[in-house]
Scaffold this motif. Structure first.
Motif, PDB file in Angstrom:
ATOM      1  N   VAL A  27       0.543  -1.070   0.019  1.00  0.00           N
ATOM      2  CA  VAL A  27      -0.257   0.001   0.081  1.00  0.00           C
ATOM      3  C   VAL A  27       0.461   1.367   0.395  1.00  0.00           C
ATOM      4  CG1 VAL A  27      -1.771   1.463   1.204  1.00  0.00           C
ATOM      5  CG2 VAL A  27      -2.393  -1.397   0.963  1.00  0.00           C
ATOM      6  N   LEU A  28       0.455   1.837  -0.899  1.00  0.00           N
ATOM      7  CA  LEU A  28       1.665   2.763  -1.583  1.00  0.00           C
ATOM      8  C   LEU A  28       0.617   4.066  -0.798  1.00  0.00           C
ATOM      9  CD1 LEU A  28       2.093   2.368  -4.782  1.00  0.00           C
ATOM     10  CD2 LEU A  28       3.665   1.711  -3.117  1.00  0.00           C
ATOM     11  N   TYR A  29       0.972   5.600   0.236  1.00  0.00           N
ATOM     12  CA  TYR A  29       0.797   6.555   0.433  1.00  0.00           C
ATOM     13  C   TYR A  29       1.731   7.347   0.070  1.00  0.00           C
ATOM     14  CZ  TYR A  29       3.159   6.602   4.635  1.00  0.00           C
ATOM     15  OH  TYR A  29       4.279   6.272   6.256  1.00  0.00           O
ATOM     16  N   ASP A  30       1.288   9.010   0.517  1.00  0.00           N
ATOM     17  CA  ASP A  30       2.826  10.288   0.025  1.00  0.00           C
ATOM     18  C   ASP A  30       1.811  11.073   1.163  1.00  0.00           C
ATOM     19  OD1 ASP A  30       1.246  12.177  -1.322  1.00  0.00           O
ATOM     20  OD2 ASP A  30       1.280  10.824  -2.846  1.00  0.00           O
ATOM     21  N   THR A  31       2.398  12.475   1.200  1.00  0.00           N
ATOM     22  CA  THR A  31       2.662  13.096   2.866  1.00  0.00           C
ATOM     23  C   THR A  31       0.994  14.016   1.758  1.00  0.00           C
ATOM     24  OG1 THR A  31       3.621  14.099   1.978  1.00  0.00           O
ATOM     25  CG2 THR A  31       4.501  12.584   3.739  1.00  0.00           C
ATOM     26  N   ARG A  32       0.941  14.380   0.778  1.00  0.00           N
ATOM     27  CA  ARG A  32      -0.213  15.146   0.540  1.00  0.00           C
ATOM     28  C   ARG A  32      -1.083  14.759   0.087  1.00  0.00           C
ATOM     29  NH1 ARG A  32       2.293  19.684  -3.991  1.00  0.00           N
ATOM     30  NH2 ARG A  32       3.645  21.264  -2.003  1.00  0.00           N
ATOM     31  N   GLY A  33      -1.709  13.675   0.132  1.00  0.00           N
ATOM     32  CA  GLY A  33      -2.661  12.757  -0.763  1.00  0.00           C
ATOM     33  C   GLY A  33      -2.716  11.696  -0.420  1.00  0.00           C
ATOM     34  N   VAL A  34      -2.964  12.076  -2.380  1.00  0.00           N
ATOM     35  CA  VAL A  34      -2.643  11.465  -3.678  1.00  0.00           C
ATOM     36  C   VAL A  34      -2.244  11.922  -4.592  1.00  0.00           C
ATOM     37  CG1 VAL A  34      -3.629   9.857  -5.163  1.00  0.00           C
ATOM     38  CG2 VAL A  34      -4.940  10.094  -3.370  1.00  0.00           C
ATOM     39  N   LEU A  35      -0.745  12.251  -4.206  1.00  0.00           N
ATOM     40  CA  LEU A  35      -0.444  12.981  -5.039  1.00  0.00           C
ATOM     41  C   LEU A  35       1.020  12.536  -6.022  1.00  0.00           C
ATOM     42  CD1 LEU A  35       0.433  15.609  -6.541  1.00  0.00           C
ATOM     43  CD2 LEU A  35       2.284  16.511  -4.909  1.00  0.00           C
ATOM     44  N   SER A  36       2.269  12.028  -5.369  1.00  0.00           N
ATOM     45  CA  SER A  36       3.484  10.945  -5.676  1.00  0.00           C
ATOM     46  C   SER A  36       3.135   9.495  -5.718  1.00  0.00           C
ATOM     47  CB  SER A  36       4.738  11.250  -5.076  1.00  0.00           C
ATOM     48  OG  SER A  36       4.234  10.992  -3.639  1.00  0.00           O
ATOM     49  N   GLU A 158      -8.016  13.265  -1.595  1.00  0.00           N
ATOM     50  CA  GLU A 158      -8.833  12.022  -2.200  1.00  0.00           C
ATOM     51  C   GLU A 158      -8.923  12.076  -3.611  1.00  0.00           C
ATOM     52  OE1 GLU A 158     -11.437  10.589   0.662  1.00  0.00           O
ATOM     53  OE2 GLU A 158     -10.516  10.624   2.156  1.00  0.00           O
ATOM     54  N   TYR A 159      -8.656  10.585  -3.714  1.00  0.00           N
ATOM     55  CA  TYR A 159      -8.892  10.206  -5.679  1.00  0.00           C
ATOM     56  C   TYR A 159     -10.639  10.275  -5.757  1.00  0.00           C
ATOM     57  CZ  TYR A 159     -10.472   7.022  -9.334  1.00  0.00           C
ATOM     58  OH  TYR A 159     -11.064   7.263 -10.779  1.00  0.00           O
ATOM     59  N   SER A 160     -11.461  10.761  -6.591  1.00  0.00           N
ATOM     60  CA  SER A 160     -12.194  11.205  -6.400  1.00  0.00           C
ATOM     61  C   SER A 160     -13.950   9.969  -7.623  1.00  0.00           C
ATOM     62  CB  SER A 160     -12.732  12.321  -7.618  1.00  0.00           C
ATOM     63  OG  SER A 160     -14.546  12.609  -7.779  1.00  0.00           O
ATOM     64  N   HIS A 161     -14.420   9.545  -6.654  1.00  0.00           N
ATOM     65  CA  HIS A 161     -15.105   8.467  -6.992  1.00  0.00           C
ATOM     66  C   HIS A 161     -16.459   9.322  -7.644  1.00  0.00           C
ATOM     67  CE1 HIS A 161     -12.537   5.386  -5.287  1.00  0.00           C
ATOM     68  NE2 HIS A 161     -12.573   6.156  -4.427  1.00  0.00           N
ATOM     69  N   ASP A 162     -16.416  10.437  -7.883  1.00  0.00           N
ATOM     70  CA  ASP A 162     -17.726  10.798  -7.866  1.00  0.00           C
ATOM     71  C   ASP A 162     -17.953  11.121  -9.664  1.00  0.00           C
ATOM     72  OD1 ASP A 162     -19.792  12.608  -8.637  1.00  0.00           O
ATOM     73  OD2 ASP A 162     -19.042  14.544  -7.725  1.00  0.00           O
ATOM     74  N   MET A 163     -18.865  10.563  -9.971  1.00  0.00           N
ATOM     75  CA  MET A 163     -18.895  10.052 -11.499  1.00  0.00           C
ATOM     76  C   MET A 163     -18.986  11.451 -12.557  1.00  0.00           C
ATOM     77  SD  MET A 163     -17.172   7.405 -12.280  1.00  0.00           S
ATOM     78  CE  MET A 163     -17.396   7.682 -14.052  1.00  0.00           C
ATOM     79  N   GLU A 164     -19.655  12.103 -11.283  1.00  0.00           N
ATOM     80  CA  GLU A 164     -20.746  13.075 -12.105  1.00  0.00           C
ATOM     81  C   GLU A 164     -19.386  14.444 -13.083  1.00  0.00           C
ATOM     82  OE1 GLU A 164     -23.805  15.728 -10.689  1.00  0.00           O
ATOM     83  OE2 GLU A 164     -24.487  13.394  -9.633  1.00  0.00           O
TER      84      GLU A 164
END
Length: 178
Positions: A27-36, A158-164
């Motif tokens: 599981v990968l993560y970074d300090t900005r959220g979902v950037l690198s 966060e990655y958007s799951h908003d399909m609109e």
């Protein structure tokens, strides 16, 4: 290609030292959220690691959830289930990379036959109205590409799951990773 061999050797050596095996979930993560972290995910997937994931929201979401954070210096010892020296030398999946020559051929095709090329940089850099952060690199975009700045797919960290948000985009693009 020597550069590719150097990269695969570096990946194998690093994962060996951490005790990560091909069977481990990473599981990968970074300090900005979902950037690198998505770039790291691409690398894991491109080199055939089957169980690699991104932590949605990264470290900011982890902290916001009140979960503990270890601030001590890592020991350098293996942290995963395997022993050092067990990660096989990976090979890159060439089907997910496009060469310069393939891109030139792609822009000559009719739009119905061409692969969709998405530029994830900020819109101003895509349009050529803002400078690139690296000196001497021209701004603008590849002909027939589409601008979908990665920031439009993020809500806070966060990655958007908003399909609109993406439903009106060309070709009904759906973003995701297995």
């Amino acid at each position: 290609m020597e550069t590719s061999n150097q990269i695969t050797g570096c990946i194998s050596s690093t994962l060996d030292q951490l005790g990560i095996t091909k069977e481990d979930s990473v599981v990968l993560y970074d300090t900005r959220g979902v950037l690198s972290s998505p770039r790291a995910l691409f690398t894991f997937k491109a080199f055939g690691h089957p169980k690699a994931f991104v932590l949605n929201g990264g470290l900011p979401a982890w902290r916001a959830a009140g979960l503990s954070v270890d601030e001590s210096q890592p020991s350098g010892e293996a942290v995963a289930t395997g022993a050092p020296g067990v990660y096989p030398l990976p090979s890159m999946d060439p089907s997910i990379i496009r060469s310069y020559e393939q891109m030139l051929e792609n822009i000559k095709r009719d739009s119905g036959d061409a692969e969709l090329v998405i530029d994830a940089r900020p819109k101003a850099r895509f349009m050529g109205s803002a400078p690139e952060p690296w000196a001497g690199l021209p701004s603008g975009h590849i002909p027939n590409s589409v601008s979908i700045p990665f920031t439009e797919l993020l809500t806070t960290h966060e990655y958007s799951h908003d399909m609109e948000k993406v439903s009106g985009m060309k070709c009904g693009i759906l973003f995701g990773c297995d």
